[in-house]
Scaffold this motif. Structure first.
Motif, mmCIF file in Angstrom:
data_model
loop_
_atom_site.group_PDB
_atom_site.id
_atom_site.type_symbol
_atom_site.label_atom_id
_atom_site.label_comp_id
_atom_site.label_asym_id
_atom_site.label_seq_id
_atom_site.Cartn_x
_atom_site.Cartn_y
_atom_site.Cartn_z
ATOM 1 N N ALA A 97 0.772 -1.264 0.112
ATOM 2 C CA ALA A 97 -0.195 -0.026 0.147
ATOM 3 C C ALA A 97 0.378 1.531 0.371
ATOM 4 C CB ALA A 97 -0.817 0.076 1.612
ATOM 5 N N THR A 98 2.105 1.253 0.298
ATOM 6 C CA THR A 98 3.178 2.227 0.352
ATOM 7 C C THR A 98 3.905 2.170 -1.261
ATOM 8 O OG1 THR A 98 5.004 1.247 1.168
ATOM 9 C CG2 THR A 98 3.147 1.964 2.424
ATOM 10 N N ASN A 99 4.485 3.575 -1.510
ATOM 11 C CA ASN A 99 5.432 3.409 -2.279
ATOM 12 C C ASN A 99 7.141 3.635 -2.242
ATOM 13 O OD1 ASN A 99 3.509 5.734 -2.760
ATOM 14 N ND2 ASN A 99 5.606 6.356 -3.345
ATOM 15 N N SER A 100 7.115 3.124 -0.849
ATOM 16 C CA SER A 100 8.706 3.059 0.229
ATOM 17 C C SER A 100 9.782 2.765 -1.043
ATOM 18 C CB SER A 100 8.594 2.709 1.260
ATOM 19 O OG SER A 100 9.925 2.745 2.035
ATOM 20 N N GLY A 101 10.229 3.613 -1.574
ATOM 21 C CA GLY A 101 11.485 3.282 -2.053
ATOM 22 C C GLY A 101 11.354 2.877 -4.104
ATOM 23 N N GLN A 102 10.104 3.786 -3.986
ATOM 24 C CA GLN A 102 9.651 3.987 -5.412
ATOM 25 C C GLN A 102 10.330 4.924 -6.076
ATOM 26 O OE1 GLN A 102 6.023 2.846 -6.446
ATOM 27 N NE2 GLN A 102 6.647 2.509 -8.621
ATOM 28 N N THR A 103 11.585 5.905 -6.092
ATOM 29 C CA THR A 103 11.985 7.059 -5.998
ATOM 30 C C THR A 103 12.350 7.092 -7.996
ATOM 31 O OG1 THR A 103 14.534 5.924 -5.905
ATOM 32 C CG2 THR A 103 13.795 6.668 -4.740
ATOM 33 N N LEU A 104 12.534 8.572 -8.300
ATOM 34 C CA LEU A 104 12.872 8.215 -9.732
ATOM 35 C C LEU A 104 14.472 8.978 -9.528
ATOM 36 C CD1 LEU A 104 11.842 9.234 -12.717
ATOM 37 C CD2 LEU A 104 10.485 11.299 -11.328
ATOM 38 N N ARG A 105 15.253 8.040 -10.820
ATOM 39 C CA ARG A 105 15.978 8.933 -10.574
ATOM 40 C C ARG A 105 17.286 9.374 -9.772
ATOM 41 N NH1 ARG A 105 17.102 13.421 -15.863
ATOM 42 N NH2 ARG A 105 15.822 11.692 -17.614
ATOM 43 N N GLY B 96 5.847 10.016 3.869
ATOM 44 C CA GLY B 96 4.781 8.843 4.007
ATOM 45 C C GLY B 96 4.877 7.610 3.254
ATOM 46 N N ALA B 97 5.061 7.835 2.240
ATOM 47 C CA ALA B 97 5.425 6.904 0.612
ATOM 48 C C ALA B 97 4.305 6.501 0.427
ATOM 49 C CB ALA B 97 6.576 6.062 1.508
ATOM 50 N N ARG B 98 2.895 7.138 0.418
ATOM 51 C CA ARG B 98 1.124 7.302 0.117
ATOM 52 C C ARG B 98 0.937 7.626 -0.602
ATOM 53 N NH1 ARG B 98 -0.436 2.691 3.597
ATOM 54 N NH2 ARG B 98 0.570 2.887 5.557
ATOM 55 N N ASP B 99 2.078 8.937 -1.883
ATOM 56 C CA ASP B 99 1.805 9.628 -2.967
ATOM 57 C C ASP B 99 0.807 9.312 -3.435
ATOM 58 O OD1 ASP B 99 4.314 9.262 -2.304
ATOM 59 O OD2 ASP B 99 5.075 10.894 -2.798
ATOM 60 N N ILE B 100 1.696 8.181 -4.214
ATOM 61 C CA ILE B 100 1.516 7.429 -5.593
ATOM 62 C C ILE B 100 0.010 7.232 -6.149
ATOM 63 C CG2 ILE B 100 2.223 6.114 -7.333
ATOM 64 C CD1 ILE B 100 4.847 6.277 -6.944
ATOM 65 N N ARG B 101 -0.453 5.936 -4.830
ATOM 66 C CA ARG B 101 -1.553 5.910 -4.782
ATOM 67 C C ARG B 101 -2.533 7.149 -4.038
ATOM 68 N NH1 ARG B 101 -2.834 2.235 -1.313
ATOM 69 N NH2 ARG B 101 -4.214 1.004 -2.974
ATOM 70 N N THR B 102 -3.348 8.439 -4.257
ATOM 71 C CA THR B 102 -4.046 9.109 -4.482
ATOM 72 C C THR B 102 -5.123 9.636 -4.886
ATOM 73 O OG1 THR B 102 -2.537 10.964 -5.394
ATOM 74 C CG2 THR B 102 -1.867 10.404 -3.030
ATOM 75 N N ILE B 103 -5.334 8.677 -6.402
ATOM 76 C CA ILE B 103 -6.382 9.251 -6.750
ATOM 77 C C ILE B 103 -6.544 7.309 -7.816
ATOM 78 C CG2 ILE B 103 -5.501 9.423 -8.960
ATOM 79 C CD1 ILE B 103 -7.618 11.538 -9.264
ATOM 80 N N ASP B 104 -8.007 7.098 -7.975
ATOM 81 C CA ASP B 104 -8.453 5.492 -8.635
ATOM 82 C C ASP B 104 -8.259 6.482 -10.234
ATOM 83 O OD1 ASP B 104 -9.723 3.051 -9.101
ATOM 84 O OD2 ASP B 104 -10.256 4.526 -11.031
ATOM 85 N N ALA B 105 -7.417 4.830 -11.547
ATOM 86 C CA ALA B 105 -6.929 5.723 -12.525
ATOM 87 C C ALA B 105 -8.132 6.151 -13.526
ATOM 88 C CB ALA B 105 -6.182 4.461 -12.946
ATOM 89 N N SER C 226 17.135 1.956 -0.944
ATOM 90 C CA SER C 226 15.658 3.010 -0.627
ATOM 91 C C SER C 226 15.763 3.632 -1.828
ATOM 92 C CB SER C 226 15.373 2.988 0.771
ATOM 93 O OG SER C 226 16.473 4.016 0.902
ATOM 94 N N ARG C 227 16.890 3.946 -1.879
ATOM 95 C CA ARG C 227 17.747 5.300 -3.481
ATOM 96 C C ARG C 227 17.665 4.808 -4.409
ATOM 97 N NH1 ARG C 227 19.617 9.908 -0.766
ATOM 98 N NH2 ARG C 227 20.413 10.424 -3.259
ATOM 99 N N ILE C 228 18.235 3.593 -4.725
ATOM 100 C CA ILE C 228 18.740 3.055 -5.324
ATOM 101 C C ILE C 228 18.120 2.415 -6.074
ATOM 102 C CG2 ILE C 228 21.153 2.459 -7.404
ATOM 103 C CD1 ILE C 228 20.671 5.690 -6.541
ATOM 104 N N ALA C 229 17.394 1.963 -7.267
ATOM 105 C CA ALA C 229 16.220 0.923 -7.938
ATOM 106 C C ALA C 229 17.428 -0.017 -8.968
ATOM 107 C CB ALA C 229 15.382 1.418 -8.501
ATOM 108 N N PRO C 230 17.621 -1.359 -9.000
ATOM 109 C CA PRO C 230 18.435 -1.721 -10.017
ATOM 110 C C PRO C 230 17.717 -1.520 -11.373
ATOM 111 C CG PRO C 230 16.471 -3.622 -9.208
ATOM 112 C CD PRO C 230 16.156 -2.033 -8.350
ATOM 113 N N PRO C 231 18.911 -1.977 -12.252
ATOM 114 C CA PRO C 231 18.296 -1.400 -13.775
ATOM 115 C C PRO C 231 17.313 -2.311 -14.316
ATOM 116 C CG PRO C 231 20.419 -2.496 -13.542
ATOM 117 C CD PRO C 231 20.348 -2.256 -11.707
ATOM 118 N N LYS C 232 16.424 -1.398 -14.870
ATOM 119 C CA LYS C 232 15.240 -1.468 -15.665
ATOM 120 C C LYS C 232 15.358 -2.383 -16.775
ATOM 121 C CE LYS C 232 11.786 0.152 -14.801
ATOM 122 N NZ LYS C 232 10.213 1.687 -14.446
#
Length: 771
Positions: A159-167, A187-196, A660-666
């Motif tokens: 339910a959180t987007n913790s670690g979902q950083t951008l660059r 609070g890492a809940r900002d991406i889920r704030t509206i329905d698609a 928590s900051r750096i994501a692996p290659p995608k």
């Protein structure tokens, strides 16, 4: 007198003819001969006009280069129109064909409508069609964006987007420009704030930018909400559906209901709607119930949306927006802790103590006044907004941050005013424009335990920020864009006591409050050369301002005064070079960036506590996207993004930033196939690579967020069939191959309680009715 009039009359007629010859009236219509409003008219990648509610626009002949214009409008196919006898034409009617994709115009980057080929930045736009396609697989916006946006971390299945950083840095999430993020205490809940279903398009601006203020070190995600129709009509979309695990279906069934209406009657317009989404029990690929730590099993999401508009004239309008979003978990299972690296945490039947975790409420209210002809050509937009948000963390029997059991909640209340103006002008025959204004924001954020104990005291921030942004054609097809923003912020904190960590108030200290002043001037500058579609390069420098994770610093205070704490802001510098390329049916974009800051906020494990590391940081990476359209039926494409970062200590030693900051290659890939006009099929692939940068600690374990990450491959399917103009059926399958895997967050967190598997195959079936 009569002779004078006879003498002047031919001159007057000649003058009138010449004047008319210098301008041209365009009438833009759809295939049903109805006007198309808000269509963007550009020539040589420069916007020279926008149609009004009647679908009309007046443009100067001198601004039309090579007798060619490009017309773009939401939901219509862009059209390049060539005039044969430009000087002899006064009124031209042009018909646009329906199209579901629009990638030409972006609003977020410069707070006004701009052609994407004129902006010296990396931008990704998700159209309504793409949102619908991805939401048929998973309606969770964290998953939708994580699967598509290069440089953004993949979803956490939580339910959180913790670690979902951008660059590698925090992203600022906006809803029609209203800030949803809580940078003072993330609070890492900002991406889920509206329905698609309430979103028209999503604009992602990558790299540091201060154009909307605090917290955008990695970039901006702006949800552009649904718009009302441009002519008198009444429309609606009804969606009902179900979600389940087809291989291990027991207790996994969920349901979804969504209803939206939009319409226009003369000067009044509206969009009204809402949705309700119930998620059943989530199981892994072998059918075992997933661990429930901040999970989505047995969770419920509700969204209510309203947008009302009134057009006083074709140039003056008033709009009112309200959006409510709530998402809470009513878990029927509790976690049974596993062993990190050996056995997963699973769900066993039981009841979670404490209050329901999630987002109990997120209210957004905005009133916007717009006038397009203020001072002749100046456009004015004034917005006043309110955002009230609460995030409820799960109950824990014990914690490192306080003594005994407890459950914390983050509360954030924002109110602000944005005044934005845009004035086009000419300097030495060079077409230019300036965007300028002021932002005023009051953000009050704090974190309490539900039993009344204060974990983080109220942080009352007042931020006043004037800004100006210049855009100029310095040479033919060479566009300069530069700006300045002055941040003047003050955070007030009253006296408080840190929470006790032992019996008898042990570990608690008194901290004298006060004012924390912040003053910083942010700059940005960039160049883009857009003469050739085959190679459209840009270079840019941009800065961002962030008072990030101040709450963590206050709650772990080891000094008795606010002044003694290290509370300096993070100033991020982003250097970037990139290009876009179009060659026949082939599209390619690429960008390389370096992001630096003299202070950081990397959360590191110190004695069991997550503490913000304030050392200098350097992040770098690159992104590549490509697609090729073989025909109107077959399209393939993909992307690759890489990011890495380090912090540097005073002695010159460097350490990698943690997971928590750096994501692996995608890497991502897709194949879209339309065998007929009624069918639309897509097979997509998401790969997260390896990242192993840290050693075991003295206890033989990995520190928090330093665990190694192994490769994960997921394949998804989305298909739709239209029975007719009104009815359609959508089928989505997430994890089509039923892969048994650990999401990246489960791997890098290195905590037994969060070592949770990802969901097994999940099927979503939606029936949609449009009228």
């Amino acid at each position: 007198m009569n002779s004078k009039l006879l003498f002047l009359l031919p001159l007057f007629v000649l003058f009138t003819v010449n004047l008319n010859a210098q301008s041209l009236r365009l009438k833009i219509e759809n295939e049903s001969k109805k006007p198309v409003a808000n269509a963007s008219i550009s020539s040589n990648n420069k916007i020279i006009g926008t149609t009004n509610l009647s679908g009309e626009a007046s443009i100067l002949n001198a601004e039309i280069e090579n007798n060619t214009i490009l017309i773009s409008a939401p939901d219509f196919q862009s059209l390049s129109y060539i005039f044969t006898d430009l000087e002899e034409q006064n009124t031209v009617t042009i018909v646009l064909n329906k199209e579901t994709q629009l990638d030409e115009v972006v609003i977020t980057a410069g707070r006004k409508q701009e052609n994407i080929n004129t902006i010296p930045s990396s931008i990704t736009i998700m159209s309504r069609k793409e949102i619908e396609q991805q939401s048929s697989i998973n309606s969770n916006l964290s998953s939708i964006l994580g699967n598509v946006i290069p440089g953004l971390g993949t979803a956490t299945n939580k339910a959180t987007n913790s670690g979902q950083t951008l660059r590698g840095r925090q992203v600022l999430v906006l809803l029609d420009g209203i800030p949803q993020s809580t940078p003072l205490m993330n609070g890492a809940r900002d991406i889920r704030t509206i329905d698609a279903n309430a979103i028209e398009r999503i604009e992602v601006i990558k790299g540091a930018t201060s154009i909307y203020g605090n917290g955008s070190g990695g970039g901006i995600i702006n949800y552009i909400t649904k718009k009302s129709p441009l002519n008198n009509s009444f429309q609606g979309v009804t969606t009902v559906g179900t979600t389940f695990n087809p291989l291990h279906s027991k207790e996994t069934f969920g349901y979804r209901v969504s209803q939206f209406f939009n319409g226009r009657q003369d000067k009044f317009s509206y969009v009204l709607g809402g949705s309700y989404d119930a998620t059943g029990l989530q199981r892994d690929a072998k059918g075992v119930a997933l661990g429930q730590t901040d999970g989505l099993s047995n969770s419920y999401q509700a969204n209510a949306f309203a947008k009302l508009g009134y057009d006083f004239t074709e140039n003056t309008s008033l709009n009112l927006l309200y959006n409510f979003y709530g998402s809470t978990q009513e878990a029927k299972y509790i976690s049974q802790a596993g062993v990190y690296g050996q056995a997963p945490t699973i769900g066993v039947r039981g009841t979670e103590p404490g209050k329901k975790a999630g987002t109990p409420y997120n209210h957004n209210f905005m009133l916007t006044f717009s006038k397009n002809n203020l001072f002749e050509t100046t456009q004015l937009d004034v917005s006043a907004y309110l955002n009230s948000f609460q995030s409820m963390n799960r109950y824990v029997a014990s914690a490192s941050g306080w003594y005994g059991p407890g459950q914390t909640m983050i509360n954030s209340d924002k109110k602000g005013i944005r005044i934005n103006m845009n004035t086009p002008f000419t300097i030495a025959s060079l077409s230019s424009e300036i965007t300028y204004g002021i932002d005023v924001l009051n953000d009050v954020t704090f974190q309490d335990l539900v039993d009344g104990r204060v974990y983080i005291p109220k942080m009352n921030m007042v931020n006043i920020a004037p800004y100006a942004q210049l855009k100029m054609d310095v040479l033919e097809n060479l566009i300069f864009k530069g700006g300045i923003r002055y941040e003047n912020a003050t955070v007030r904190v009253k006296d408080y006591n840190t929470l006790a960590t032992g019996e008898g108030n042990a570990g608690s200290i008194f901290v004298e409050g006060g004012k924390i002043p912040y003053n910083a001037t942010m700059f940005n500058a960039g160049l883009r050369f857009n003469k050739y579609e085959v190679f459209n390069p840009f270079v840019s420098f941009s800065q961002a301002f962030a008072i990030n994770e101040l709450g963590r610093i206050l709650r772990r205070a080891d000094e008795n005064t606010i002044e003694s704490l290290e509370t300096d802001p993070i100033i991020t510098n982003n250097y970037e070079a990139g290009f876009s390329s179009k060659f026949y049916n082939f599209n390619l974009t690429a960008a390389y960036y370096i992001s630096t800051s003299k202070l950081g906020a990397n959360l590191v494990d110190v004695g069991g506590y997550l503490v913000a590391q304030r050392e200098p940081e350097k992040v770098h990476g690159y992104e590549i996207t490509l697609d090729y359209r073989f025909s109107n039926k077959l399209n393939v494409g993909g992307s690759y993004s890489y990011v890495e970062g380090k912090a540097e200590f005073d002695d010159g030693s460097k350490v990698y930033l943690n997971g928590s900051r750096i994501a692996p290659p995608k890497a991502t890939g897709f194949v879209t196939y339309k065998p007929t006009s009624d069918w639309n099929l897509q097979l997509s692939w998401v790969n997260t690579g390896c990242r192993d940068r840290f050693e075991l600690n003295s206890s033989g374990r990995y520190n928090n967020s330093e665990g190694p990450i192994s490769t994960v491959n997921l394949v998804n399917f989305a298909g739709s069939y239209s029975f007719n103009e009104n009815w359609s059926l959508n089928l989505g399958v997430e994890n089509l191959l039923n892969n048994y895997y650990y999401p990246t967050v489960s791997q890098y967190r290195a905590l037994p309680a969060e070592y949770v598997l990802g969901s097994g195959m999940t099927t979503t079936l939606n029936l949609r009715y449009k009228f």
